[in-house]
Design a protein around this motif. Structure first.
Motif, PDB file in Angstrom:
ATOM      1  N   THR A  33       0.806  -1.206   0.000  1.00 53.81           N
ATOM      2  CA  THR A  33       0.000   0.000   0.000  1.00 53.81           C
ATOM      3  C   THR A  33       0.843   1.262   0.000  1.00 53.81           C
ATOM      4  O   THR A  33       0.317   2.342   0.176  1.00 53.81           O
ATOM      5  N   ALA A  34       2.139   1.133  -0.190  1.00 53.15           N
ATOM      6  CA  ALA A  34       3.022   2.293  -0.172  1.00 53.15           C
ATOM      7  C   ALA A  34       4.089   2.127  -1.251  1.00 53.15           C
ATOM      8  O   ALA A  34       4.408   1.022  -1.674  1.00 53.15           O
ATOM      9  N   PRO A  35       4.654   3.244  -1.733  1.00 52.06           N
ATOM     10  CA  PRO A  35       5.730   3.158  -2.725  1.00 52.06           C
ATOM     11  C   PRO A  35       6.990   2.563  -2.117  1.00 52.06           C
ATOM     12  O   PRO A  35       7.109   2.437  -0.900  1.00 52.06           O
ATOM     13  N   LEU A  36       7.941   2.219  -2.972  1.00 49.62           N
ATOM     14  CA  LEU A  36       9.180   1.623  -2.539  1.00 49.62           C
ATOM     15  C   LEU A  36       9.917   2.567  -1.588  1.00 49.62           C
ATOM     16  O   LEU A  36      10.147   3.733  -1.895  1.00 49.62           O
ATOM     17  N   GLY A  37      10.241   2.054  -0.393  1.00 51.32           N
ATOM     18  CA  GLY A  37      10.932   2.858   0.596  1.00 51.32           C
ATOM     19  C   GLY A  37      10.029   3.760   1.407  1.00 51.32           C
ATOM     20  O   GLY A  37      10.508   4.501   2.264  1.00 51.32           O
ATOM     21  N   GLY A  38       8.727   3.697   1.167  1.00 49.87           N
ATOM     22  CA  GLY A  38       7.799   4.554   1.883  1.00 49.87           C
ATOM     23  C   GLY A  38       6.986   3.777   2.899  1.00 49.87           C
ATOM     24  O   GLY A  38       7.235   2.604   3.169  1.00 49.87           O
ATOM     25  N   ALA A  39       6.037   4.440   3.484  1.00 49.63           N
ATOM     26  CA  ALA A  39       5.155   3.834   4.476  1.00 49.63           C
ATOM     27  C   ALA A  39       3.717   4.083   4.075  1.00 49.63           C
ATOM     28  O   ALA A  39       3.406   5.099   3.448  1.00 49.63           O
ATOM     29  N   PRO A  40       2.808   3.162   4.404  1.00 55.08           N
ATOM     30  CA  PRO A  40       1.387   3.383   4.068  1.00 55.08           C
ATOM     31  C   PRO A  40       0.868   4.636   4.764  1.00 55.08           C
ATOM     32  O   PRO A  40       1.124   4.865   5.943  1.00 55.08           O
ATOM     33  N   SER A  41       0.145   5.453   4.048  1.00 57.56           N
ATOM     34  CA  SER A  41      -0.423   6.673   4.625  1.00 57.56           C
ATOM     35  C   SER A  41      -1.706   7.003   3.883  1.00 57.56           C
ATOM     36  O   SER A  41      -1.927   6.564   2.749  1.00 57.56           O
ATOM     37  N   GLY A  42      -2.539   7.798   4.515  1.00 58.35           N
ATOM     38  CA  GLY A  42      -3.795   8.199   3.908  1.00 58.35           C
ATOM     39  C   GLY A  42      -4.971   7.858   4.795  1.00 58.35           C
ATOM     40  O   GLY A  42      -4.876   7.046   5.714  1.00 58.35           O
ATOM     41  N   VAL A  43      -6.100   8.485   4.520  1.00 63.45           N
ATOM     42  CA  VAL A  43      -7.336   8.255   5.263  1.00 63.45           C
ATOM     43  C   VAL A  43      -8.129   7.168   4.558  1.00 63.45           C
ATOM     44  O   VAL A  43      -8.463   7.304   3.373  1.00 63.45           O
ATOM     45  N   ASN A  44      -8.431   6.089   5.269  1.00 62.70           N
ATOM     46  CA  ASN A  44      -9.225   5.005   4.688  1.00 62.70           C
ATOM     47  C   ASN A  44     -10.702   5.356   4.613  1.00 62.70           C
ATOM     48  O   ASN A  44     -11.355   5.106   3.604  1.00 62.70           O
ATOM     49  N   ASP A  45     -11.235   5.914   5.689  1.00 61.90           N
ATOM     50  CA  ASP A  45     -12.664   6.208   5.738  1.00 61.90           C
ATOM     51  C   ASP A  45     -12.920   7.208   6.857  1.00 61.90           C
ATOM     52  O   ASP A  45     -12.099   7.373   7.778  1.00 61.90           O
ATOM     53  N   PHE A  46     -14.059   7.882   6.804  1.00 60.48           N
ATOM     54  CA  PHE A  46     -14.475   8.793   7.865  1.00 60.48           C
ATOM     55  C   PHE A  46     -15.994   8.743   7.969  1.00 60.48           C
ATOM     56  O   PHE A  46     -16.693   8.322   7.042  1.00 60.48           O
ATOM     57  N   ALA A  47     -16.507   9.176   9.112  1.00 59.02           N
ATOM     58  CA  ALA A  47     -17.948   9.211   9.344  1.00 59.02           C
ATOM     59  C   ALA A  47     -18.282  10.432  10.171  1.00 59.02           C
ATOM     60  O   ALA A  47     -17.634  10.695  11.191  1.00 59.02           O
ATOM     61  N   VAL A  48     -19.296  11.179   9.735  1.00 57.22           N
ATOM     62  CA  VAL A  48     -19.709  12.411  10.401  1.00 57.22           C
ATOM     63  C   VAL A  48     -20.869  12.102  11.343  1.00 57.22           C
ATOM     64  O   VAL A  48     -21.824  11.416  10.973  1.00 57.22           O
ATOM     65  N   HIS A  49     -20.774  12.599  12.578  1.00 57.18           N
ATOM     66  CA  HIS A  49     -21.855  12.421  13.548  1.00 57.18           C
ATOM     67  C   HIS A  49     -23.109  13.152  13.076  1.00 57.18           C
ATOM     68  O   HIS A  49     -23.019  14.183  12.407  1.00 57.18           O
ATOM     69  N   PRO A  50     -24.313  12.635  13.393  1.00 59.62           N
ATOM     70  CA  PRO A  50     -25.547  13.303  12.955  1.00 59.62           C
ATOM     71  C   PRO A  50     -25.645  14.761  13.380  1.00 59.62           C
ATOM     72  O   PRO A  50     -26.311  15.565  12.715  1.00 59.62           O
TER      73      PRO A  50
END
Length: 479
Positions: free
Chosen positions: A203-220
């Protein structure tokens, strides 16, 4: 330049009824209304955005009549997520519209206008050798433009109301966009995890680390938001009033082990959702093969682990009744099932405690199952949408599912079938129809279309004037 018209936010439950967390007052008959027309939108690995209408009529023995509404290459690469806005406010002699947003790995968010009204005429091509499928042409289904607020793959989209669009991406940002002029109001930046003692994986480029937001949810209440990211064994809480981090909930090793996240697993949350039971609100975090449910005190309440063990693709809360927060957690799996679980404290199942070990986390009770081998379906369900028809426990649920086999399936499910549980979980739902898209579906959204308006002006779309220049407004405007 035409004068801008301000619109009052529409009722979100009129367009999409996935899992409303607040009770809505009933203004219509409690019995389900038929015939009913549903607009289904599916995105695919093949870059294709496909719109299909499905008309369900009891006079036709509940068989579904499908018709194509649009089909085109929307992005330069695979489509990852979709979002639908609430319908526009009703105006005399004007049709109501819904905004569709699509996100892809090409860093773009494409925007479209869709008619919220059912088609008045369905035509079949004269030359069946070219295409024998029914077609619905609507001039109001048109493209609005694209947003370039992110620099990486778009992972999630959400309209909390008609005036705001939230989007997340693998660049570790969540963008808040105003729909009136599509200007970027603010950007919430999530921390990038440090690659300490763990492989980067695929999930990351060569020499990198996985990063990014997978999902979010807003409270009502639209004041809080939770998010989960790549390479992080935690969940983050955000204050949407200030746009700043409000807290971090770390997942302990023992809790992760309860849902199958072992030593060699990433331990990152993949899906999040808000829900409620008779004892209060809650939220859940979905992992690869299990789900953890937390109370508002951030303490784990129970776990959801499908049996037999299988990969989880989607989840949402479904409201059954109008009186009391009667909600079930719906989960789609790799083996073609949608499972309905109750997270109420009275329905939790506890396991025996081994000597010298801590008591295991209680499990949510499975009430019902839709699809699966019992229904002749074994392919994965990548995404699904549950729509409500009627009020109270007498309502029907219309379930639209899509998977990698390219088939869109429409199911009918009575709320009373899943509201009660005695003994073993039961097989529920009736398959009404299947539509072959010939594309590998990755995401899906749907809404119940409004009746056709008599004397409506179909050629005007006055509630959106495009991307205007020369009009400066403060980015701190609030609803």
């Amino acid at each position: 330049m035409a004068k801008r018209k301000r619109n009052v936010n529409g009722d979100p439950t009129a367009a999409v009824a996935d899992a409303p967390s607040k009770k809505a007052k009933s203004t219509s008959s409690s019995t389900p209304k038929y015939p009913i027309t549903i607009q289904v939108i599916a995105g695919s690995y093949d870059r294709v955005l496909h719109g299909v209408t499905a008309t369900i009529d009891p006079k036709n023995k509940d068989k579904v009549e499908f018709a194509d509404t649009f089909l085109f290459n929307a992005h330069a690469s695979a489509i990852r997520c979709l979002a639908l806005s609430p319908p526009s406010a009703p105006i005399p002699k004007q049709t109501q519209k819904i905004i569709l947003a699509s996100g892809s790995s090409d860093e773009r968010i494409n925007l479209y206008h869709l008619s919220a009204h059912a088609p008045s005429k369905i035509s079949v091509p004269v030359t069946p050798s070219l295409n024998s499928k029914a077609i619905v042409e609507n001039p109001q289904n048109r493209e609005l433009g694209s947003l370039l607020h992110h620099s990486s793959t778009i992972t999630a989209l959400h309209f909390p109301n008609r005036s705001k669009l939230l989007s997340s991406a693998e660049d570790s940002t969540i963008a808040v966009t105003r729909t009136r002029d599509w200007s970027l109001l603010s950007t919430i930046k999530a921390p990038i995890p440090k690659p300490v003692g763990r492989p980067s994986g695929d999930t990351a480029p060569l020499g990198g680390a996985p990063s990014g937001v997978n999902d979010f949810a807003v409270h009502p209440s639209m004041k809080l938001m939770i998010s989960v990211g790549k390479g992080e064994k935690c969940m983050r809480l955000w204050n949407l009033v200030t746009g700043k981090k409000a807290g971090v909930l770390n997942f302990e090793r023992g809790i992760l082990g309860e849902v199958g996240e072992g030593k060699h697993s990433s331990g990152e949350g993949r899906k999040v959702a808000w829900g409620a039971t008779d004892v209060g609100e809650e939220f859940c975090v979905g992992f690869e093969r299990g789900i953890l449910v937390f109370g508002m005190d951030s303490k784990p309440k129970c776990k959801v682990v499908p049996e037999p063990r299988t990969k989880i693709h989607g989840l949402c809360y479904v409201q059954l009744g109008d009186e009391g927060d009667i909600q079930l957690l719906a989960v789609s799996t790799e083996d073609g099932r949608i499972l309905f679980y109750s997270t109420r404290p009275a329905d939790l199942v506890t396991s025996a405690t081994a000597q010298g070990k801590e008591a295991p986390l209680a499990s949510a009770k499975m009430f019902a199952q839709l699809g699966g081998k019992e229904a002749g379906l074994s392919g994965r369900i990548k995404d699904f949408s549950i729509l409500s028809n009627g009020e109270g426990l007498t309502r029907d649920f219309i379930v639209a599912t899509g998977g990698s086999d390219g088939a869109l399936r429409i199911w009918k499910l009575a709320a009373a079938e899943v509201a009660s549980h005695k003994g073993k979980a039961k097989q529920v739902g009736e398959l009404l129809g299947t539509y072959e898209t010939n594309n590998r579906v990755t995401c899906l959204k749907s809404f119940v279309m409004l009746p056709k308006m008599e004397g409506a002006e179909d050629d005007e779309i006055d509630d959106f004037e495009g991307f205007e220049d020369g009009e400066e407004e403060s980015s701190s405007d609030s609803d």
